[in-house]
Structures are given as C-alpha cells and as structure tokens.
Design a protein around this motif. Structure first.
Motif, short mmCIF file in Angstrom:
data_model
loop_
_atom_site.label_atom_id
_atom_site.label_comp_id
_atom_site.label_asym_id
_atom_site.label_seq_id
_atom_site.Cartn_x
_atom_site.Cartn_y
_atom_site.Cartn_z
N GLU A 33 -3.44 -5.17 -9.24
CA GLU A 33 -2.46 -5.62 -10.23
C GLU A 33 -3.21 -6.00 -11.51
O GLU A 33 -4.17 -6.74 -11.48
CB GLU A 33 -1.75 -6.84 -9.65
N THR A 53 -9.75 -7.44 2.70
CA THR A 53 -10.36 -6.41 3.55
C THR A 53 -11.55 -5.78 2.84
O THR A 53 -12.53 -5.41 3.48
CB THR A 53 -9.36 -5.31 3.91
N THR A 54 -11.43 -5.63 1.52
CA THR A 54 -12.54 -4.96 0.86
C THR A 54 -13.76 -5.85 0.74
O THR A 54 -14.89 -5.36 0.77
CB THR A 54 -12.15 -4.49 -0.55
N ASN A 55 -13.50 -7.16 0.57
CA ASN A 55 -14.65 -8.02 0.39
C ASN A 55 -15.31 -8.41 1.71
O ASN A 55 -16.45 -8.83 1.73
CB ASN A 55 -14.24 -9.29 -0.37
N GLN A 80 -1.14 -8.48 -1.52
CA GLN A 80 -2.11 -8.23 -2.57
C GLN A 80 -3.43 -8.89 -2.22
O GLN A 80 -4.49 -8.29 -2.31
CB GLN A 80 -1.56 -8.82 -3.88
N ASP A 96 -7.07 0.31 -7.21
CA ASP A 96 -6.40 -0.34 -8.34
C ASP A 96 -5.76 -1.63 -7.89
O ASP A 96 -5.32 -1.78 -6.76
CB ASP A 96 -5.38 0.58 -8.99
N HIS A 146 0.10 3.00 -1.48
CA HIS A 146 -0.64 1.88 -0.93
C HIS A 146 -0.18 1.64 0.49
O HIS A 146 1.00 1.43 0.72
CB HIS A 146 -0.37 0.61 -1.74
N ARG A 194 -2.40 7.17 3.63
CA ARG A 194 -3.64 6.98 2.92
C ARG A 194 -3.34 6.99 1.44
O ARG A 194 -2.34 7.51 1.00
CB ARG A 194 -4.59 8.16 3.20
N LYS A 195 -4.30 6.50 0.70
CA LYS A 195 -4.22 6.74 -0.74
C LYS A 195 -4.60 8.18 -1.01
O LYS A 195 -5.38 8.77 -0.25
CB LYS A 195 -5.21 5.85 -1.45
N THR A 216 -11.22 7.25 2.25
CA THR A 216 -10.44 6.94 1.06
C THR A 216 -10.69 5.50 0.70
O THR A 216 -10.41 4.62 1.50
CB THR A 216 -8.94 7.09 1.35
N ASN A 269 -10.08 1.89 -0.48
CA ASN A 269 -8.78 1.23 -0.54
C ASN A 269 -8.70 0.14 -1.58
O ASN A 269 -7.85 -0.70 -1.58
CB ASN A 269 -8.38 0.69 0.83
N HIS A 307 4.50 -2.44 -9.69
CA HIS A 307 3.36 -3.34 -9.59
C HIS A 307 2.06 -2.66 -9.23
O HIS A 307 1.01 -3.26 -9.30
CB HIS A 307 3.63 -4.43 -8.54
N ARG A 308 2.14 -1.43 -8.77
CA ARG A 308 0.88 -0.81 -8.33
C ARG A 308 1.02 0.71 -8.34
O ARG A 308 2.11 1.23 -8.52
CB ARG A 308 0.53 -1.29 -6.94
N ALA A 309 -0.11 1.36 -8.16
CA ALA A 309 -0.11 2.81 -8.05
C ALA A 309 0.57 3.21 -6.75
O ALA A 309 0.68 2.39 -5.83
CB ALA A 309 -1.54 3.33 -8.07
N ARG A 324 -0.27 5.08 -13.00
CA ARG A 324 0.53 4.80 -11.81
C ARG A 324 1.59 5.85 -11.58
O ARG A 324 2.33 5.78 -10.61
CB ARG A 324 1.20 3.45 -11.96
N THR A 361 2.65 2.60 -15.61
CA THR A 361 1.66 3.11 -16.55
C THR A 361 1.35 4.55 -16.24
O THR A 361 1.76 5.07 -15.20
CB THR A 361 0.36 2.31 -16.44
N GLY A 414 2.62 -6.25 -21.57
CA GLY A 414 3.53 -5.84 -20.52
C GLY A 414 2.82 -5.42 -19.26
O GLY A 414 3.45 -4.98 -18.31
N GLY A 415 1.51 -5.49 -19.27
CA GLY A 415 0.79 -5.04 -18.10
C GLY A 415 0.60 -3.55 -18.11
O GLY A 415 0.11 -2.95 -17.16
N SER A 416 1.04 -2.90 -19.18
CA SER A 416 0.96 -1.45 -19.20
C SER A 416 -0.37 -0.99 -19.73
O SER A 416 -0.60 0.19 -19.90
CB SER A 416 2.08 -0.89 -20.09
N GLY A 449 5.87 -1.44 -16.26
CA GLY A 449 4.79 -1.42 -15.29
C GLY A 449 4.40 -0.03 -14.83
O GLY A 449 3.39 0.14 -14.16
N GLU A 504 -7.46 -7.49 -1.13
CA GLU A 504 -8.73 -7.99 -1.63
C GLU A 504 -9.63 -8.36 -0.45
O GLU A 504 -10.78 -8.01 -0.40
CB GLU A 504 -8.52 -9.24 -2.48
#
Ligand code: HEM
Ligand SMILES: [Cu+2]
Lengths: 257, 599
Positions: free
Chosen positions: A13, B593-595, B587, A11, B566, B289-290, A6, A8, B561-563, B194, B191, A23-25, B189, B591
């Motif tokens: 922020e 861990t992925t980089n 947050q 997505d 997580h 998991r995601k 999966t 990670n 703030h996020r999907a 999300r 969306t 609005g960040g939407s 937020g 970043e």
C-alpha cells in the motif's frame, strides 16, 4: 530451490499523504486546482468518475478529440508517403528508355490567399474558445445573470464559419482554375494527388463547419454551460488541427512537387 | 401491452448505449461470424480432398478463392478483432478499472452498428453478380485494382473494400473510446501499475488500432480511386491484366503491400494482445500466485505493440524488396521473440510448482500457452528471408498463423467465456450462472487435440511444397495429358491432407459441445456466487456484479488498494485479497511473512 519463485512482496500500500492531496496514485495533483472543496483532504481524484469536478467531461471530450486527430494524422501520413513514392516512380519503355512521367502541378496562386484565410479563422475560433472560459462571465452565468458567454462567443464563432466557407469557396475556385487549364483529377500522377489531398482536406473542413454550426446552435439552445464549453472547445481543437495540417499539405503541394 | 414490451426490447437490446449490452452485441456478432467462417473452412477442406463431393463436379477455382477470402476476412476482422477487443473490452473493461461506464457511450453504440453494417455488406457481396472478392484478405493489386481481373473483382471487390473501410472507421472510434476510458475513468487508487494485465492488453491493442486502421482506410481510398476514378496509384504502367494493357501513371503494387502490411501486421497483434493479458491473469488467479514479474509483463506488452509496428516487411520478403531492407525487417521480427519469450517465461514461472485449480478457463489458458509456443516457434524460421523464400505462400505459413493467431486467439476467447460467464448471465433477478465444468473439460480436450491434429500436419504439407490458395490438389494436367510435376508433388500430400480434413471435421464437430453447453447454461446453468473464482480484480466487486443492476449513480465509491493477484496461504487454505478490500490485518501479515526468517 524455493517452493515458490514468485516473490510475494512486490507491492505494498502506498502511503497517502492526505494533507498534501495525495490520492495515493503516485502522482500528486496540484493542490490549488483539483481540490473538491469539501475541506481537508478532499480531492477530486478520490471520487468516482462522473463526480470529479467541473472540467471532468470537458477533459474527457478533449482527449477523445486528440485521439481521433492522432489517427487522422496517420491517415494523412499514409497519403503523403504515397505521394513521395509515386513521385519518385518511373519506368523503362519498350525502347529501354528511362521514362519519368511525373509532371508537377503548379498550384493556383489563390491557395496562398486561402491559407491566410484559414490561419485567420484559427485565430477567431481561438477567441471563441477562450471566451468560453472567462472567469467573470462563468460566474455571471452561474449566478443566473443571463448568458454573457454565449453573447461574447457568438460573433467569433460566426466569423469562423464565414471564414471556413470562404476557404472552401477559395478551394473551389482553385479547382476551377486548374480545370480551365485542363488539369483534372485523372490527368497525371501529380494532379491525382493535388485533387486528392485538397479534396480530402476539404471534406475534413466540411465536417469542421458542421461542427461549428452545431456549436453555434448549441450556444443558443443549451442552457448548461458545460455542454457549450465542450462543443466549442472540441470544435476549436479540431479546427486548429485542420489548419496546421493544411500548412503541411500546402507546403507539400507548393514546394515539394 | 405487447407493443410496450417490444419497445422496451428495442430500447434494452438494440438502441442501447449500455456498454455491457454493447459488449454482448459484439459477442453475438462474433459468434455468428465464427459459425459462418468455420462452415466455409470445412467447405474448403472437403473440396481439397474430395473435389467431387457433395457436388458432382469440382467448384471453380474462383469460387474457392472467394471462399478463402470471405473465410479469412470474417475470421480475422469480425471474430478475432471484435470479440476480444470490443466484445470483452466493453463487457469487462469498465468494471475492471472501477469505472461506471465507457467514456463515450453513444460513440460506442455507433461503432457497433457500423461494424454490423460492415459485416452485412461483406456477406452480401456473395450474392452480387460475379460473387465475392477473390483476392484474399490482403487484396493485393493489380488483381484488386482492375475490375476485369476476375469474376469477383467487380462489384464484389468494391463491396469488400467498402466493408473493410467501414470496419476501419468503427474500430478507430471504438479504440478512441477504449483509450479515453482507461486514461480518464479509472477509480481512485487504480494506478497504472495496478491495472490488470488484461487492461494493458486492451490499451496496447487500442493504440495499435488507432495507428493501423487509418492507414488501411487511406489505402482503400486510393485503391477505390484506382478502380473508379482513373488514377493509377497501385497499377504499373504497361501492366497486362486479363488481356488489357494498363496505360497510366507509374503506380506500384509494392506500395499497397507496404500500406496494407503496415496495417496488417499490427492487426494480428490487435487480435492476440488481449489474449496475452488474459492468460497472465487467469494463470495467476487459478494457481493463486502473483503474476511473475508484473512490471516486466506490462513492459513486454507495450514492447510487443511497439515492435509490432516496425516489422511489416516480413510479409514482403519475396515481393521484390531491397535485400538490405529485408535484413532490417528480419532483425526487427526476430527481436520480437524476446518480449514474447519473456511472456512465456512469466507464465511458466507463475504456475511453477503451484497447485492450480484446473477449471475449464484455466485449461484453455494453459492451452493458449501451448499454442502460443508451438505457433511461435515457426515465427523466427519464417523471419529468415532465405527460408521464407521457400516457405512463403505455402501451408507452412497457414499452419503458423493458425496456431499462433487463430487457435490461440480462439482459446483465449473460450477461456474468457468460461471465466466471465457469470458476469454475462447475471441479471437484476438472479445471480450469474456457471457453464458446465465437465462438459467444458471435454470440450477443452477435444478442441486441443483437434487443433493440433489440423494444424501440425500443415507444416509438413507446406514443407513438401503445397501452396496456399490452390483450389485443387489432384489431377493438375501437364504437357501431353500426363500429370504435371506440380500435380505429382501435390498428389504426394494427399494422404496427409485427408487426415487434416478428417481432423478439421472432428474439430468443428467438437465445437457443437461448446454451443450446447453455452445455450444450456444460459438458462439452466448453476448459479454462481458473487466471486466464484476467488478473483482479485474489480469486475468481481459485489457492487459491479451483477452489473447493471444498481443505477450507476448508486454504485458506492470504489477504491483500489493493491495490485491484482494477491493471495495468501494460511492454515485453512488460500485466501485471495481482492484489489478493493482494505484489510490492514492481512496487509501486516504479508509484511510479516516476508520479514520472517525461513526455518
Ligand atoms: C476449424 C478451424 C479452421 C480451419 C480448418 C481453417 C482452414 C483454413 C484454410 C483451408 C485456409 C485456406 C488456405 C489456403 O488455401 O491458402 C484458411 C485460410 C485462412 N484462415 Fe483459417 N481455418 C480455421 C480457423 C481460422 C480462424 C479461427 C481464423 C481466425 C483468425 C482463421 C484465419 C484465416 C486466415 C486469415 C486465412 C488466410 C486467408 C487469406 O489468405 O486471405 N482461420 N483457413
Ligand atoms: Cu506479420
């Protein structure tokens, strides 16, 4: 093989550009309209629902009406498709002759008049709907200078109610005329549909007139402008939809029998 | 004193417009319905293999048919349509999108009471002269159009039609509410991408309800005209029913099939779509998991809904469709295997090599996956017109839809109940309670074994030719007093059928364990923390949970703030990042861990 398949980092922020009312939407509202009036970066969308500005409830009700009308549309689509299926149906009789039993119903001419009446009523209710949002009048009401909006909308609304009743009376005459020619609901396949379609539509108009009367009383009773706007606005959209629907149904009955 | 109390009781539990209470009302209604439906199914099973027990004589075929009809109608409409969509949809949906209420609370309450009225009307049809309707949940004409066609086809059939019509209106109203809520009441937020997949499930199911239920309403109106107003929309000219020749226009029974299945097929997806979403979310949550391919899962949900509207003809392969039309429906039906398999792949990829936490809710979700696969594999088989010609109206079909819809749907409901129980039981005075996990595990394993033991063998009896809706498998007489060929054929299936009946009794008995656990935990269950499953979705936000405690206006502004889903693994175990926390530190660490280069 990686231990985790999966990913990670799907997505992050989103960056919010507050100065742009973002609005960040993902979709930016137009800067002029939806600001919350609280200064820099204030935006209706940032607030919890119930606090999103003067039109929040109105838009909610409007959306509800539109969904209801969408499902109503499916209702009529089902009936109209039945019309076409039955129209093309036929059978073989005992002598193996092909029999088509469909006898078109000739529509009473008064339906033309009724159609015109309904179209005019759409115009009058649109006038009523628009007066609800006249900015200067809204301002007057807000300042407590009487109820100018109610005063201006009432005549248009009353006209619509009268026209609505006129239309229903016209439909009633059409049914009487057909009946006097011995065309009843159970006479033949096509008359089933004539009465069914006009009847179901008339029931919808009855509901519409009930809503109009509710809006009429609402204009008198309700002090809150928002409630009055919602009442008239929702009724108006419903009424327009019934007018549009009638145009289709009328065309069907008049030209596609 | 008591009168004040009772008035409060009335206000809090009956005349309420609080979405959460309405959700519980729906769940109670579904629980009562499922109990009745299950008892009826046991009655059918017992009668099939021991026709002379407990009565000394076999029940009449029409009584058997009435039982089948009520069983199917209750289970499909009043259990699998109400509980996931309206029950949990009311209980959980607003919180999950950060809303304080549904869009139209009064409409919401009216929908519930209309649904309850519909249920009462349906049940009351058992007691009218002639008894309940006997034409199955599909109510095919001319049997359903001609009151003289059978004992239950008089008043019983009218009540059935009225009940379903009311149900259709109620469901339409409630889906208008659901759709408007999701579109208009999301918090800042939240969306579309999300939105938790459960919400996507509710959303798609609501769109389907909106489209499908008004069509069945129109069909019922036409059928009622046929029955009482002398029309013949659905009855062909010259049709002979119960010795009476029908004279009238050229109606077409096939037309009803089209209208009904245009509704009926979406209806079964309405029953399962919320379950699909819930399964994705629970699998991800308990394996930390995601959700694998989140966006694709949104797309497949919508695609399943969209294709679901286009394939009603697969119920009509043997009804006299033009063969070319059959091919088209066969293709669209097979096409739906694609988004469905994509879902299964995502579920498997999500849990692949994770170390899931095997809670009861997780187990039921895994069970859902299993049932969805086993039930789904027979779908493409039935979608071949050639094969369906033989299999239609056999128990093979019964096995198919019970595995994929009935059992999978019920498993999703169980998962939801075990998972959200703390939110159901939370009050102002104490936090929510948990259901007993050991009992839950036992319940799960018994139910899983029972479900397969009942419905897998039905494939075999179906392949052997056992038809649906037959009241009797034994002693069907042939010419000259001998057993007819049908009788011989059916007699061969008796051993397996005996097994199925034993298994059904076992399965039904195992559910008592659930009821026991449910009622015990309601009062004695262990208190839960505010986020016992370390979930990431908003219904576990401390301000939402326990929910209705704070007046709606006092709920702080919630921002997403996020999907969802997580999680992070750190040295001291996994931590979850709920949608509502804004934690810049974590947050950044994401970043990082992925980089970072793998070592
Ligand atoms: C203990 C579990 C269950 C058992 C043993 C069971 C058994 C049966 C049986 C014996 C039939 C009649 C088959 C026939 O003669 O054609 C039937 C039909 C049916 N069942 Fe179930 N059932 C169970 C649970 C469910 C559930 C949970 C649902 C929910 C959707 C459901 C939906 C249906 C439907 C839609 C029909 C078809 C009715 C019709 O054709 O009108 N069943 N079931
Ligand atoms: Cu189907």
């Amino acid at each position: 093989m990686p231990a985790i398949i999966t990913p990670n980092k799907t997505d992050q922020e989103r960056k919010r550009r507050l100065e742009d009312h973002d609005g960040g939407s993902g979709r930016r509202p137009p800067t002029d309209k939806r600001t919350g009036g609280g200064g820099d970066g204030d935006n209706w969308n940032d607030r919890s629902h119930g606090r999103r500005g003067p039109y929040e409830r109105l838009h909610r009700y409007r959306m509800g009406i539109f969904f209801a009308l969408a499902s109503d549309l499916m209702f009529f689509v089902a009936i109209v498709s039945t019309f076409f299926v039955n129209q093309s149906a036929s059978h073989l009789n005992v002598y193996n002759h092909f029999v088509d039993t469909w006898v078109p119903t000739v529509i009473p001419p008064i339906l033309w008049l009724n159609t015109v009446v309904l179209l005019i009523s759409s115009g009058t209710i649109e006038m009523a709907r628009r007066t609800m949002f006249h900015e200067t009048d809204v301002m007057d009401e807000w300042l407590g200078l009487g109820k100018p909006i109610t005063r201006r909308a009432l005549p248009w609304l009353s006209a619509t109610i009268v026209l609505g009743f006129l239309f229903l009376a016209g439909q009633w005459i059409a049914w009487r005329q057909l009946a006097s020619q011995h065309v009843f609901f159970r006479t033949n396949q096509s008359s089933h549909f004539f009465y069914l379609i006009t009847g179901v539509h008339a029931v919808h108009l009855f509901i519409g007139i009930a809503a109009l009367i509710a809006a009429f009383t609402g204009l008198y009773v309700s002090r809150q402008l928002e409630n009055r706007q919602i009442l008239v606005d929702s009724t108006a959209w419903y009424w327009h939809a019934m007018g549009l629907l009638w145009l289709f149904l009328f065309t069907l009955l008049a030209f596609f029998q | 004193m008591t009168s004040i109390r009772s008035k409060n009781f009335f206000k809090t539990y009956i005349a309420t417009t609080d979405h959460r209470t309405i959700g519980i009302q729906y769940l109670v209604l579904a629980l009562i319905s499922v109990a009745i439906g299950t008892l009826l199914s046991l009655l059918m099973r017992i009668h099939l293999v021991w026709p002379t027990w407990p009565l000394s004589h076999p029940i009449l075929p029409e009584d058997y048919l009435a039982i089948v009809t009520i069983h199917g109608t209750i289970m499909l409409f009043f259990v699998l349509t109400t509980a996931p969509q309206a029950g949990f949809g009311n209980l959980i949906l607003p919180a999950q999108i950060g809303a304080r209420s549904m869009a139209f609370p009064v409409l919401n309450a009216s929908s519930f009471w209309l649904t309850a009225t519909a249920l009462l009307i349906l049940l009351s049809s058992t007691f009218v002269p002639g008894g309940a309707a006997i034409s199955g949940w599909t109510a095919y004409p001319p049997l359903s159009a001609v009151p003289g066609a059978g004992p239950g086809q008089g008043l019983g059939m009218d009540l059935w039609l009225v009940s379903i019509a009311l149900f259709a209106i109620a469901t339409t109203a409630s889906s208008i509410n659901t759709l408007t809520t999701i579109i208009r009441n999301r918090c800042h937020g939240m969306t579309w991408e999300r939105l938790p997949l459960t919400v996507w499930g509710w959303f798609t199911a609501a769109i389907l309800s909106l489209i499908a239920f008004s069509v069945v309403l129109a069909a019922i109106l036409l059928l009622l005209c046929d029955r009482h107003a002398g029309t013949s929309f659905f009855v062909p000219n010259g049709d002979l029913v119960s010795g009476v020749i029908h004279h009238g226009g050229d109606g077409s029974p096939l037309l009803w099939l089209h209208l009904f299945w245009f509704f009926g097929h979406p209806e079964v997806y309405i029953a399962i779509l919320p379950g699909l979403g819930l399964t994705s979310m629970l699998l991800a949550n308990f394996s930390h998991r995601k959700v694998f391919a989140y966006r694709t899962m949104i797309t497949t949900t919508l695609l399943i809904g969209f294709l679901g509207i286009l394939l009603w003809g697969h119920h009509m392969f043997v009804a006299g469709l033009n063969p070319f039309v059959s091919s088209a429906f066969s293709i669209s039906t097979t096409a739906i295997a694609l988004p469905a398999s994509a879902k299964v792949l995502s579920w498997l990829a999500t849990i692949w090599r994770s170390k899931p936490q095997y809670t009861t809710a997780m187990l039921f979700s895994l069970g859902f996956v299993s049932l969805f696969v086993t039930g789904g594999l027979t779908g493409p088989i039935l979608a071949q017109p050639i094969l369906d010609e033989y299999l239609h109206n056999t128990f093979f079909v019964v096995a198919h839809f019970h595995l994929i819809m009935a059992m999978a749907g019920v498993f999703a409901l169980y998962a939801a109940t075990y998972y959200w129980f703390p939110l159901i039981t939370a009050t102002t005075k104490h936090p929510g309670r948990l259901m007993s996990e050991p009992l839950g595990h036992l319940h799960f394993w018994l139910t899983l074994i029972g479900a397969y033991a009942v419905f897998l063998p039905m494939h075999l009896t179906g392949l052997a030719g056992e038809p649906r809706h037959y009241a009797q498998l034994t002693g069907i007489p042939g010419p000259g007093g001998s057993l007819s060929p049908t009788g011989l054929l059916l007699a061969q299936t008796i051993p397996l059928n005996l097994h199925i009946t034993y298994a059904a009794i076992f399965l039904a008995t195992a559910q008592l364990l659930f009821l026991f656990n449910l009622f015990r935990s309601l009062r004695k269950g262990q208190f839960a923390t505010s986020n016992p499953w370390r979930a990431t979705t908003l219904e576990w936000h401390p301000a939402m949970n326990p929910f209705p405690p704070i007046p709606a206006s006092d709920i702080p502004v919630i921002t997403v703030h996020r999907a969802p889903c997580h999680y992070e693994s750190t040295a001291n175990g996994d931590t979850s990042l709920p949608q509502w926390t804004s934690d810049p530190v974590s947050q950044i660490s994401i970043e990082d861990t992925t980089n970072a280069k793998p070592e």
